[in-house]
Design a protein around this motif. Structure first.
Motif, PDB file in Angstrom:
ATOM      1  N   TRP A  98      42.966  39.540  31.820  1.00 53.14           N
ATOM      2  CA  TRP A  98      42.562  40.521  32.815  1.00 53.14           C
ATOM      3  C   TRP A  98      42.293  41.842  32.105  1.00 53.14           C
ATOM      4  CZ3 TRP A  98      41.429  39.363  37.704  1.00 53.14           C
ATOM      5  CH2 TRP A  98      41.915  38.183  38.226  1.00 53.14           C
ATOM      6  N   ASN A  99      41.074  42.351  32.242  1.00 49.92           N
ATOM      7  CA  ASN A  99      40.667  43.593  31.589  1.00 49.92           C
ATOM      8  C   ASN A  99      40.535  44.726  32.605  1.00 49.92           C
ATOM      9  OD1 ASN A  99      40.117  42.523  28.843  1.00 49.92           O
ATOM     10  ND2 ASN A  99      38.673  41.269  29.981  1.00 49.92           N
ATOM     11  N   GLY A 101      48.257  58.468  45.598  1.00 52.01           N
ATOM     12  CA  GLY A 101      48.012  57.049  45.414  1.00 52.01           C
ATOM     13  C   GLY A 101      46.756  56.759  44.613  1.00 52.01           C
ATOM     14  N   SER A 102      46.653  55.514  44.179  1.00 48.74           N
ATOM     15  CA  SER A 102      45.482  55.089  43.424  1.00 48.74           C
ATOM     16  C   SER A 102      45.348  53.569  43.504  1.00 48.74           C
ATOM     17  CB  SER A 102      45.588  55.537  41.960  1.00 48.74           C
ATOM     18  OG  SER A 102      46.761  55.030  41.373  1.00 48.74           O
ATOM     19  N   ILE A 103      44.187  53.086  43.098  1.00 51.33           N
ATOM     20  CA  ILE A 103      43.987  51.650  42.936  1.00 51.33           C
ATOM     21  C   ILE A 103      43.387  51.408  41.559  1.00 51.33           C
ATOM     22  CG2 ILE A 103      43.741  51.136  45.397  1.00 51.33           C
ATOM     23  CD1 ILE A 103      40.723  50.885  44.936  1.00 51.33           C
ATOM     24  N   TYR A 104      43.732  50.276  40.986  1.00 54.12           N
ATOM     25  CA  TYR A 104      43.237  49.861  39.682  1.00 54.12           C
ATOM     26  C   TYR A 104      42.438  48.580  39.880  1.00 54.12           C
ATOM     27  CZ  TYR A 104      46.742  52.993  37.662  1.00 54.12           C
ATOM     28  OH  TYR A 104      47.493  54.091  37.312  1.00 54.12           O
ATOM     29  N   ILE A 105      41.305  48.489  39.186  1.00 51.73           N
ATOM     30  CA  ILE A 105      40.439  47.316  39.266  1.00 51.73           C
ATOM     31  C   ILE A 105      40.454  46.617  37.909  1.00 51.73           C
ATOM     32  CG2 ILE A 105      38.125  46.457  39.808  1.00 51.73           C
ATOM     33  CD1 ILE A 105      39.379  48.127  42.079  1.00 51.73           C
ATOM     34  N   TYR A 106      40.663  45.310  37.940  1.00 55.69           N
ATOM     35  CA  TYR A 106      40.661  44.482  36.734  1.00 55.69           C
ATOM     36  C   TYR A 106      39.689  43.328  36.937  1.00 55.69           C
ATOM     37  CZ  TYR A 106      45.049  46.845  35.601  1.00 55.69           C
ATOM     38  OH  TYR A 106      46.006  47.788  35.327  1.00 55.69           O
ATOM     39  N   PHE A 107      39.017  42.931  35.860  1.00 57.67           N
ATOM     40  CA  PHE A 107      38.152  41.745  35.879  1.00 57.67           C
ATOM     41  C   PHE A 107      38.702  40.740  34.886  1.00 57.67           C
ATOM     42  CE2 PHE A 107      34.993  44.977  37.263  1.00 57.67           C
ATOM     43  CZ  PHE A 107      34.699  44.413  38.490  1.00 57.67           C
ATOM     44  N   ARG A 108      38.671  39.471  35.265  1.00 53.71           N
ATOM     45  CA  ARG A 108      39.178  38.406  34.409  1.00 53.71           C
ATOM     46  C   ARG A 108      38.056  37.840  33.555  1.00 53.71           C
ATOM     47  NH1 ARG A 108      41.891  33.686  37.416  1.00 53.71           N
ATOM     48  NH2 ARG A 108      39.738  33.414  38.048  1.00 53.71           N
ATOM     49  N   SER A 109      38.340  37.712  32.286  1.00 56.05           N
ATOM     50  CA  SER A 109      37.446  37.052  31.342  1.00 56.05           C
ATOM     51  C   SER A 109      38.265  35.962  30.671  1.00 56.05           C
ATOM     52  CB  SER A 109      36.925  38.048  30.310  1.00 56.05           C
ATOM     53  OG  SER A 109      36.123  37.396  29.359  1.00 56.05           O
ATOM     54  N   LEU A 112      40.612  41.615  40.411  1.00 62.26           N
ATOM     55  CA  LEU A 112      41.957  41.923  40.884  1.00 62.26           C
ATOM     56  C   LEU A 112      42.010  43.393  41.259  1.00 62.26           C
ATOM     57  CD1 LEU A 112      45.074  41.361  41.101  1.00 62.26           C
ATOM     58  CD2 LEU A 112      45.184  41.990  38.679  1.00 62.26           C
ATOM     59  N   VAL A 113      42.543  43.695  42.443  1.00 58.90           N
ATOM     60  CA  VAL A 113      42.728  45.070  42.897  1.00 58.90           C
ATOM     61  C   VAL A 113      44.235  45.292  43.058  1.00 58.90           C
ATOM     62  CG1 VAL A 113      42.220  46.758  44.692  1.00 58.90           C
ATOM     63  CG2 VAL A 113      40.550  44.984  44.145  1.00 58.90           C
ATOM     64  N   VAL A 114      44.739  46.352  42.435  1.00 60.51           N
ATOM     65  CA  VAL A 114      46.167  46.668  42.477  1.00 60.51           C
ATOM     66  C   VAL A 114      46.350  48.041  43.110  1.00 60.51           C
ATOM     67  CG1 VAL A 114      48.257  47.009  41.113  1.00 60.51           C
ATOM     68  CG2 VAL A 114      46.558  45.326  40.371  1.00 60.51           C
ATOM     69  N   GLY A 115      47.154  48.102  44.157  1.00 63.95           N
ATOM     70  CA  GLY A 115      47.444  49.358  44.832  1.00 63.95           C
ATOM     71  C   GLY A 115      48.697  50.014  44.292  1.00 63.95           C
ATOM     72  N   VAL A 116      48.634  51.333  44.138  1.00 65.10           N
ATOM     73  CA  VAL A 116      49.749  52.134  43.618  1.00 65.10           C
ATOM     74  C   VAL A 116      49.879  53.377  44.503  1.00 65.10           C
ATOM     75  CG1 VAL A 116      50.720  53.182  41.539  1.00 65.10           C
ATOM     76  CG2 VAL A 116      49.042  51.345  41.323  1.00 65.10           C
ATOM     77  N   PRO A 117      50.575  53.272  45.629  1.00 66.38           N
ATOM     78  CA  PRO A 117      50.560  54.353  46.611  1.00 66.38           C
ATOM     79  C   PRO A 117      51.259  55.649  46.201  1.00 66.38           C
ATOM     80  CG  PRO A 117      52.084  52.636  47.282  1.00 66.38           C
ATOM     81  CD  PRO A 117      51.346  52.124  46.080  1.00 66.38           C
ATOM     82  N   ALA A 172      49.780  36.128  33.176  1.00 67.16           N
ATOM     83  CA  ALA A 172      49.578  37.350  32.415  1.00 67.16           C
ATOM     84  C   ALA A 172      50.337  38.493  33.076  1.00 67.16           C
ATOM     85  CB  ALA A 172      48.099  37.691  32.359  1.00 67.16           C
ATOM     86  N   LYS A 173      50.850  39.378  32.269  1.00 63.31           N
ATOM     87  CA  LYS A 173      51.517  40.574  32.781  1.00 63.31           C
ATOM     88  C   LYS A 173      50.521  41.724  32.750  1.00 63.31           C
ATOM     89  CE  LYS A 173      55.478  43.555  32.094  1.00 63.31           C
ATOM     90  NZ  LYS A 173      56.704  43.790  31.314  1.00 63.31           N
ATOM     91  N   ILE A 174      50.361  42.385  33.884  1.00 67.24           N
ATOM     92  CA  ILE A 174      49.420  43.492  33.985  1.00 67.24           C
ATOM     93  C   ILE A 174      50.199  44.766  34.262  1.00 67.24           C
ATOM     94  CG2 ILE A 174      47.492  44.424  35.318  1.00 67.24           C
ATOM     95  CD1 ILE A 174      46.709  41.499  35.848  1.00 67.24           C
ATOM     96  N   GLU A 175      49.923  45.794  33.469  1.00 66.19           N
ATOM     97  CA  GLU A 175      50.571  47.082  33.647  1.00 66.19           C
ATOM     98  C   GLU A 175      49.513  48.177  33.642  1.00 66.19           C
ATOM     99  OE1 GLU A 175      54.904  46.810  31.683  1.00 66.19           O
ATOM    100  OE2 GLU A 175      53.279  46.915  30.228  1.00 66.19           O
ATOM    101  N   ALA A 176      49.821  49.255  34.330  1.00 71.04           N
ATOM    102  CA  ALA A 176      48.925  50.415  34.319  1.00 71.04           C
ATOM    103  C   ALA A 176      49.014  51.091  32.956  1.00 71.04           C
ATOM    104  CB  ALA A 176      49.315  51.391  35.412  1.00 71.04           C
ATOM    105  N   PHE A 177      47.894  51.557  32.442  1.00 69.12           N
ATOM    106  CA  PHE A 177      47.883  52.264  31.160  1.00 69.12           C
ATOM    107  C   PHE A 177      48.601  53.601  31.262  1.00 69.12           C
ATOM    108  CE2 PHE A 177      44.106  53.561  33.442  1.00 69.12           C
ATOM    109  CZ  PHE A 177      44.086  54.934  33.272  1.00 69.12           C
ATOM    110  N   ASP A 178      48.727  54.133  32.472  1.00 64.70           N
ATOM    111  CA  ASP A 178      49.355  55.434  32.685  1.00 64.70           C
ATOM    112  C   ASP A 178      50.548  55.341  33.631  1.00 64.70           C
ATOM    113  OD1 ASP A 178      47.921  54.780  34.947  1.00 64.70           O
ATOM    114  OD2 ASP A 178      46.991  56.744  35.170  1.00 64.70           O
ATOM    115  N   LYS A 179      51.271  54.235  33.533  1.00 65.89           N
ATOM    116  CA  LYS A 179      52.370  54.005  34.481  1.00 65.89           C
ATOM    117  C   LYS A 179      53.441  55.088  34.394  1.00 65.89           C
ATOM    118  CE  LYS A 179      54.966  50.957  31.438  1.00 65.89           C
ATOM    119  NZ  LYS A 179      55.543  49.654  31.264  1.00 65.89           N
TER     120      LYS A 179
END
Length: 75
Positions: A49-50, A37-45, A25-30, A1-8
């Motif tokens: 990945w949501n 910086g920020s981090i994004y949290i996703y949960f898989r169903s 899933l935790v994604v770091g965006v320094p 799956a491709k995961i992108e930030a909603f506010d990239k």
């Protein structure tokens, strides 16, 4: 799956650091939007990945440069 930030944004370096534990899933965006910086949290169903939550740093902290997750703890 491709995961992108909603506010990239250009040069925010989404995915600079990444960690996975079970279905989280935790994604770091320094360098996100000059916020320090920020981090994004996703949960898989299933196979999807949501997005769940975004945490933001402040100033020039480079929050998200390095991330880790174990159980319910995110560093």
């Amino acid at each position: 799956a491709k995961i992108e930030a909603f506010d990239k944004a250009i040069d925010d370096q989404f995915g600079f650091s990444v960690d996975v534990y079970n279905n989280t899933l935790v994604v770091g965006v320094p360098f996100s939007l000059g916020l320090g910086g920020s981090i994004y949290i996703y949960f898989r169903s299933g196979s999807v990945w949501n997005f769940q939550r975004k945490y933001e740093g402040n100033g020039t902290s480079n929050f998200g440069r390095s991330v880790a997750i174990f159980g319910e703890t995110i560093l």
